[in-house]
Design an enzyme around this catalytic site. Structure first.
Site, PDB file in Angstrom:
ATOM      1  N   ASP A 194     -13.892 -27.248 -42.966  1.00 47.48           N
ATOM      2  CA  ASP A 194     -12.622 -27.253 -42.224  1.00 47.48           C
ATOM      3  C   ASP A 194     -11.799 -26.013 -42.567  1.00 47.48           C
ATOM      4  OD1 ASP A 194     -10.309 -28.380 -40.801  1.00 47.48           O
ATOM      5  OD2 ASP A 194      -9.482 -28.613 -42.821  1.00 47.48           O
ATOM      6  N   ASP A 254      -7.668 -25.208 -41.746  1.00 44.23           N
ATOM      7  CA  ASP A 254      -6.285 -25.358 -42.245  1.00 44.23           C
ATOM      8  C   ASP A 254      -6.176 -26.509 -43.239  1.00 44.23           C
ATOM      9  OD1 ASP A 254      -3.659 -24.681 -42.562  1.00 44.23           O
ATOM     10  OD2 ASP A 254      -3.086 -25.004 -40.476  1.00 44.23           O
ATOM     11  N   LYS A 256     -12.926 -33.335 -34.174  1.00 41.94           N
ATOM     12  CA  LYS A 256     -12.837 -34.293 -35.273  1.00 41.94           C
ATOM     13  C   LYS A 256     -11.701 -35.272 -35.007  1.00 41.94           C
ATOM     14  CE  LYS A 256     -12.304 -30.604 -37.876  1.00 41.94           C
ATOM     15  NZ  LYS A 256     -12.027 -29.707 -39.011  1.00 41.94           N
TER      16      LYS A 256
END
Lengths: 256, 256
Positions: free
Chosen positions: A10, A12, A181
């Site tokens: 991922d 951020d 997601k």
């Protein structure tokens, strides 16, 4: 401890926090790279092109190329290409979504599309909402890049794509197929891009509700890192726990 | 049969169908007027001023003045005035809502409002959505003129205010106070404007889900007319039935 041959990572909260560097993330990715382990950055961000995202990672000294970035826009484009190679699409979104759909050489149209695809669009107008609703009511398949309800900004939490998407679902009564997601769609696409199977892959992220839930729903082991949104306290509220939990990614480097 | 001293009357589907005249509606309102019975047109339409709506009614030969029109925007303005006479408001909406709020001499501001008020806005932008969400997250009371999910137009069903409102509720997790039908708020305000009590008043409309439900929720007798959206077949699906049902308003004239 199991060694993984592939990492889905991922952005951020995991690789950086907005404009803020996360030092341990740099070392983590460099360690993966040094061992020639495959990795792919997987983001719900639909607004940016992969080269723009790679550029940001490089600015933090994180090893990245556009080919190592996989966005919810790219996953949406792949999903459609699997179903209908010559699809006619009405798109609501920004540069990243437009670019991903153009890469697949879909046709862009405003009336009677095969697909209505919605991503965050900060140039949203009522007319775009109207055209999207008409398309969906006329039978177009309704896709949305991601269900994020809010975007953290310096001004505070602004409406995310999941909030914009609700205009279409509330008005038409049709629920979208979400791509990003925590859906497994983006994860399955990402595995395909990486050429990895789920048993050999680890999903790394800071957000239980998106990153960890996506890994779980795709049957991929998960590593939650507490550098972003899901705190230790918050994590205790969930019944299903991540495969691994670390305070920072430096704690994982000797396990790579 | 009971005689009513006051009538609350819906517009679209009851007094006209879009640009189409409903002849029986003209005779119905003229019969009410002839007997000097009080009446008020009650509409969820938040975008138009009462003089504009009266003008449309007059063009169909229906006796109307601006004072005989009560919109969800006016009900929202009255609702706020009851709570806070000098309220600072961030408004998303069109001319009708702006006019109604100006009439109450509220202050319009873009940051830290006391109220965020949402009505249909065909000049909607992402920035308006952002400001509304920030206001609500900062504690503003969140009002929405009405929950209508779609607007019938020549192009088809376009997004209604209830669909636009969902952006704010989904993004912030705060549910709005809806003002318009089927809520009782607009009905109670309308009774006050008319100077009537609920026992002596009849609510007339074509839409079970808004008009009839609003009457029921406010404890007002209801007359459903089959000139609009709720068909006879559809009506059988509801457990609670209107007080009266007619095919057209001409069937009610001798009961006035």
């Amino acid at each position: 401890m199991k060694k993984y041959n592939a990492y889905l990572i991922d952005l951020d909260g995991t690789m950086y926090r907005g404009a803020e560097r996360i030092e341990e993330a740099v070392h983590f990715v460099k360690a993966i790279q040094k061992k020639n382990i495959r990795y792919l950055f997987v983001t719900n961000n639909s607004s940016r092109r992969p080269d723009q995202i790679a550029e940001k990672l490089i600015s933090f000294d994180i090893p990245a190329t556009p080919e190592l970035v996989f966005t919810s826009s790219m996953a949406a484009a792949n999903y459609i290409a699997d179903q209908k190679k010559d699809a006619a699409i009405y798109m609501i979104g920004e540069e990243g979504l437009q670019h991903a759909l153009q890469e697949k050489q879909f046709t862009f149209i405003e009336e009677n599309p095969d697909y209505v695809v919605v991503g965050i669009d900060r140039d949203l107008t009522y007319e775009k909402l109207a055209k999207g609703c008409l398309g969906i009511r006329n039978g177009a398949t309704f896709l949305s890049t991601n269900a994020d309800i809010a975007i953290p900004t310096e001004r505070g939490l602004l409406p995310g794509n999941g909030a914009l998407t609700s205009v279409f679902s509330v008005s038409t009564g049709v629920n979208p197929i979400f791509i990003g997601k925590p859906e497994s769609i983006i994860m399955e696409q990402a595995l395909r891009v990486l050429g990895a199977n789920k048993e050999e892959t680890l999903m790394v992220g800071d957000n239980y509700d998106t990153d960890i839930a996506a890994g779980m729903s795709a049957g991929i082991d998960t590593l939650l890192v507490h550098t972003g949104v899901t705190s230790k306290e918050k994590l205790t509220e969930y019944e299903a726990q991540p495969t691994y939990v670390v305070d920072s990614l430096s704690a994982w480097i000797d396990k790579i």
